[in-house]
Write a protein that holds these residues in place. Structure first.
Motif, PDB file in Angstrom:
ATOM      1  N   ARG A 196       0.839  -1.206   0.000  1.00 34.79           N
ATOM      2  CA  ARG A 196       0.000   0.000   0.000  1.00 34.79           C
ATOM      3  C   ARG A 196       0.873   1.256   0.000  1.00 34.79           C
ATOM      4  NH1 ARG A 196      -2.700   3.401   3.721  1.00 34.79           N
ATOM      5  NH2 ARG A 196      -1.659   2.377   5.461  1.00 34.79           N
ATOM      6  N   ILE A 197       1.934   1.240   0.810  1.00 37.52           N
ATOM      7  CA  ILE A 197       2.854   2.377   0.848  1.00 37.52           C
ATOM      8  C   ILE A 197       3.569   2.524  -0.481  1.00 37.52           C
ATOM      9  CG2 ILE A 197       4.905   3.332   1.972  1.00 37.52           C
ATOM     10  CD1 ILE A 197       4.037   1.859   4.514  1.00 37.52           C
ATOM     11  N   ALA A 198       3.964   1.404  -1.080  1.00 35.35           N
ATOM     12  CA  ALA A 198       4.632   1.449  -2.381  1.00 35.35           C
ATOM     13  C   ALA A 198       3.716   2.074  -3.434  1.00 35.35           C
ATOM     14  CB  ALA A 198       5.059   0.041  -2.809  1.00 35.35           C
ATOM     15  N   ALA A 199       2.433   1.746  -3.373  1.00 32.10           N
ATOM     16  CA  ALA A 199       1.474   2.339  -4.326  1.00 32.10           C
ATOM     17  C   ALA A 199       1.358   3.845  -4.109  1.00 32.10           C
ATOM     18  CB  ALA A 199       0.105   1.671  -4.169  1.00 32.10           C
ATOM     19  N   ILE A 200       1.370   4.267  -2.835  1.00 31.97           N
ATOM     20  CA  ILE A 200       1.318   5.698  -2.531  1.00 31.97           C
ATOM     21  C   ILE A 200       2.549   6.404  -3.084  1.00 31.97           C
ATOM     22  CG2 ILE A 200       1.384   7.400  -0.662  1.00 31.97           C
ATOM     23  CD1 ILE A 200      -0.236   5.335   1.012  1.00 31.97           C
ATOM     24  N   LEU A 201       3.712   5.800  -2.881  1.00 29.68           N
ATOM     25  CA  LEU A 201       4.959   6.390  -3.382  1.00 29.68           C
ATOM     26  C   LEU A 201       4.946   6.485  -4.900  1.00 29.68           C
ATOM     27  CD1 LEU A 201       7.613   4.636  -1.094  1.00 29.68           C
ATOM     28  CD2 LEU A 201       6.560   6.884  -0.807  1.00 29.68           C
ATOM     29  N   PHE A 202       4.406   5.454  -5.550  1.00 29.06           N
ATOM     30  CA  PHE A 202       4.353   5.459  -7.016  1.00 29.06           C
ATOM     31  C   PHE A 202       3.484   6.607  -7.521  1.00 29.06           C
ATOM     32  CE2 PHE A 202       2.423   3.979 -11.047  1.00 29.06           C
ATOM     33  CZ  PHE A 202       3.584   3.846 -11.793  1.00 29.06           C
ATOM     34  N   VAL A 203       2.330   6.807  -6.893  1.00 25.27           N
ATOM     35  CA  VAL A 203       1.444   7.916  -7.278  1.00 25.27           C
ATOM     36  C   VAL A 203       2.133   9.256  -7.014  1.00 25.27           C
ATOM     37  CG1 VAL A 203      -0.737   9.072  -6.775  1.00 25.27           C
ATOM     38  CG2 VAL A 203      -0.661   6.584  -6.972  1.00 25.27           C
ATOM     39  N   ALA A 204       2.833   9.357  -5.896  1.00 24.24           N
ATOM     40  CA  ALA A 204       3.551  10.594  -5.578  1.00 24.24           C
ATOM     41  C   ALA A 204       4.617  10.889  -6.627  1.00 24.24           C
ATOM     42  CB  ALA A 204       4.181  10.491  -4.190  1.00 24.24           C
ATOM     43  N   TYR A 205       5.290   9.855  -7.112  1.00 27.77           N
ATOM     44  CA  TYR A 205       6.266  10.042  -8.193  1.00 27.77           C
ATOM     45  C   TYR A 205       5.582  10.582  -9.444  1.00 27.77           C
ATOM     46  CZ  TYR A 205      10.332   7.829  -6.019  1.00 27.77           C
ATOM     47  OH  TYR A 205      11.417   7.553  -5.213  1.00 27.77           O
ATOM     48  N   LEU A 206       4.416  10.049  -9.764  1.00 28.01           N
ATOM     49  CA  LEU A 206       3.687  10.514 -10.949  1.00 28.01           C
ATOM     50  C   LEU A 206       3.287  11.983 -10.812  1.00 28.01           C
ATOM     51  CD1 LEU A 206       1.347   7.460 -11.706  1.00 28.01           C
ATOM     52  CD2 LEU A 206       3.515   8.050 -12.804  1.00 28.01           C
ATOM     53  N   ILE A 207       2.947  12.395  -9.586  1.00 26.43           N
ATOM     54  CA  ILE A 207       2.540  13.779  -9.358  1.00 26.43           C
ATOM     55  C   ILE A 207       3.732  14.726  -9.488  1.00 26.43           C
ATOM     56  CG2 ILE A 207       1.679  15.387  -7.599  1.00 26.43           C
ATOM     57  CD1 ILE A 207      -0.100  13.103  -6.583  1.00 26.43           C
ATOM     58  N   THR A 208       4.868  14.331  -8.932  1.00 26.44           N
ATOM     59  CA  THR A 208       6.036  15.230  -8.910  1.00 26.44           C
ATOM     60  C   THR A 208       6.841  15.194 -10.209  1.00 26.44           C
ATOM     61  OG1 THR A 208       7.346  13.476  -7.842  1.00 26.44           O
ATOM     62  CG2 THR A 208       6.277  15.093  -6.415  1.00 26.44           C
ATOM     63  N   PHE A 209       6.641  14.164 -11.020  1.00 27.57           N
ATOM     64  CA  PHE A 209       7.423  14.045 -12.257  1.00 27.57           C
ATOM     65  C   PHE A 209       7.275  15.257 -13.176  1.00 27.57           C
ATOM     66  CE2 PHE A 209       7.715  12.671 -16.722  1.00 27.57           C
ATOM     67  CZ  PHE A 209       9.056  12.291 -16.754  1.00 27.57           C
ATOM     68  N   PRO A 210       6.045  15.741 -13.458  1.00 26.35           N
ATOM     69  CA  PRO A 210       5.922  16.914 -14.340  1.00 26.35           C
ATOM     70  C   PRO A 210       6.616  18.156 -13.785  1.00 26.35           C
ATOM     71  CG  PRO A 210       3.804  15.818 -14.077  1.00 26.35           C
ATOM     72  CD  PRO A 210       4.720  15.237 -13.060  1.00 26.35           C
ATOM     73  N   ILE A 211       6.675  18.273 -12.446  1.00 28.28           N
ATOM     74  CA  ILE A 211       7.318  19.438 -11.842  1.00 28.28           C
ATOM     75  C   ILE A 211       8.828  19.376 -12.035  1.00 28.28           C
ATOM     76  CG2 ILE A 211       7.701  20.681  -9.666  1.00 28.28           C
ATOM     77  CD1 ILE A 211       5.016  19.552  -8.700  1.00 28.28           C
ATOM     78  N   GLN A 212       9.381  18.197 -11.880  1.00 26.76           N
ATOM     79  CA  GLN A 212      10.834  18.053 -11.962  1.00 26.76           C
ATOM     80  C   GLN A 212      11.349  17.903 -13.383  1.00 26.76           C
ATOM     81  OE1 GLN A 212      11.496  14.821  -8.903  1.00 26.76           O
ATOM     82  NE2 GLN A 212      12.949  16.355  -8.171  1.00 26.76           N
ATOM     83  N   LEU A 213      10.453  17.559 -14.312  1.00 26.08           N
ATOM     84  CA  LEU A 213      10.882  17.314 -15.687  1.00 26.08           C
ATOM     85  C   LEU A 213      11.625  18.496 -16.307  1.00 26.08           C
ATOM     86  CD1 LEU A 213      10.928  15.312 -18.015  1.00 26.08           C
ATOM     87  CD2 LEU A 213       8.698  16.199 -18.739  1.00 26.08           C
ATOM     88  N   PRO A 214      11.126  19.741 -16.220  1.00 26.85           N
ATOM     89  CA  PRO A 214      11.864  20.864 -16.822  1.00 26.85           C
ATOM     90  C   PRO A 214      13.256  21.034 -16.220  1.00 26.85           C
ATOM     91  CG  PRO A 214       9.630  21.516 -16.264  1.00 26.85           C
ATOM     92  CD  PRO A 214       9.855  20.188 -15.628  1.00 26.85           C
TER      93      PRO A 214
END
Length: 286
Positions: A196-214
């Motif tokens: 469950r925690i791993a799934a939360i972390l995965f979603v958090a990565y998806l959220i932060t990815f667009p911010i860090q991409l530039p």
């Protein structure tokens, strides 16, 4: 904010969506103070040893403040800072131990995958340099194995992160915890809830990815320029390398308060069920 074990709560854990929503709400409602703390934390990176301890303690402070909001015991930044600073060297001990653990896990997880990838690459390159037409079966085999192993690798990394994602929070929140026991505390709290925690972390990565991409894109461009001018203009290359580091840290500072907030919510959720903390967050509009 001491550790007082009690009877586990029988209610269900917060859902993945609720944890992420709560993390976003904490981040947005304390944006200025959390971003300031994150920026100060990363500035300490440039100071060896003492600065590294300060960086770890300051990032943990964000989680402490977020946890205080969750249990309806809000705390001032100065009060929280005094607490984490009192354990400054324990944060350094924790960081050194986690570095050693990371090396061991790299040997166990990353190196076997790297060796296997190297073997597949070697087979592919050998089939091309031999002058013969590339066997489509070899290509297909390499592609399929890569597609199969990549998710396994990602899941393995997420599993490890889930077990150790809370290491700094008990040290920043609980009494009678030091740089060693805080690691075992994270392991204890996450037991039985890893996926469950791993799934939360995965979603958090998806959220932060667009911010860090530039920031990642600009950093990659600067790295290419550095490699091009390194021999002819070493001074210019050093300046560009420093600029690249600053850009990377700015990108990290933007997202790390969200991560620390997410971890505070996970920590709160696990403790509320295991040790009977107040459950006010479950009734809030998140």
């Amino acid at each position: 904010m001491s550790h007082n074990p009690g009877s586990p709560s029988p209610i269900q854990p917060l859902s993945l969506g609720n944890v992420v929503s709560a993390g976003l709400k904490l981040y947005s409602s304390h944006l200025k103070s959390y971003l300031t703390l994150a920026s100060v934390a990363y500035l300490w990176i440039f100071v060896p040893v003492y600065g590294w301890a300060k960086c770890s303690a300051t990032l943990a402070l964000i989680s402490r403040l977020a946890f205080g909001e969750l249990v309806s015991q809000p705390e001032s930044v100065e009060s929280g800072r005094r607490f984490v600073n009192s354990r400054l060297w324990q944060f350094l001990v924790m960081g050194l131990l986690m570095f050693a653990i990371g090396i061991g896990l790299a040997i166990v997880i990353i190196i076997p995958f790297a060796i296997f990838a190297g073997i597949l690459t070697g087979i592919f390159v050998a089939s091309q340099t031999s002058g013969a037409t590339v066997n489509p079966v070899i290509v297909l085999t390499i592609v399929l194995l890569t597609l199969l192993l990549l998710p396994v690798f990602i899941v393995a990394i997420l599993w490890v992160q889930a077990r150790f994602c809370l290491v700094e929070i008990p040290l920043a929140v609980e009494d009678n915890v030091d740089g060693t026991s805080t690691i075992s505390r994270s392991w204890e709290l996450t037991k039985g809830h890893v996926w469950r925690i791993a799934a939360i972390l995965f979603v958090a990565y998806l959220i932060t990815f667009p911010i860090q991409l530039p920031f990642t894109f600009v950093s990659a461009i600067l790295q290419g320029i550095v490699e091009t001018v390194a021999q002819d203009k070493p001074g210019y290359a050093v300046l560009l390398s420093l600029l690249r580091l600053v850009i990377t840290l700015v990108g990290a500072a933007l997202v790390v308060p969200f991560w620390q907030s997410i971890k505070a919510v996970i920590y709160y959720d696990l403790r509320s069920r295991r040790e009977g903390l107040g459950l006010r967050i479950r009734d809030s509009e998140i």
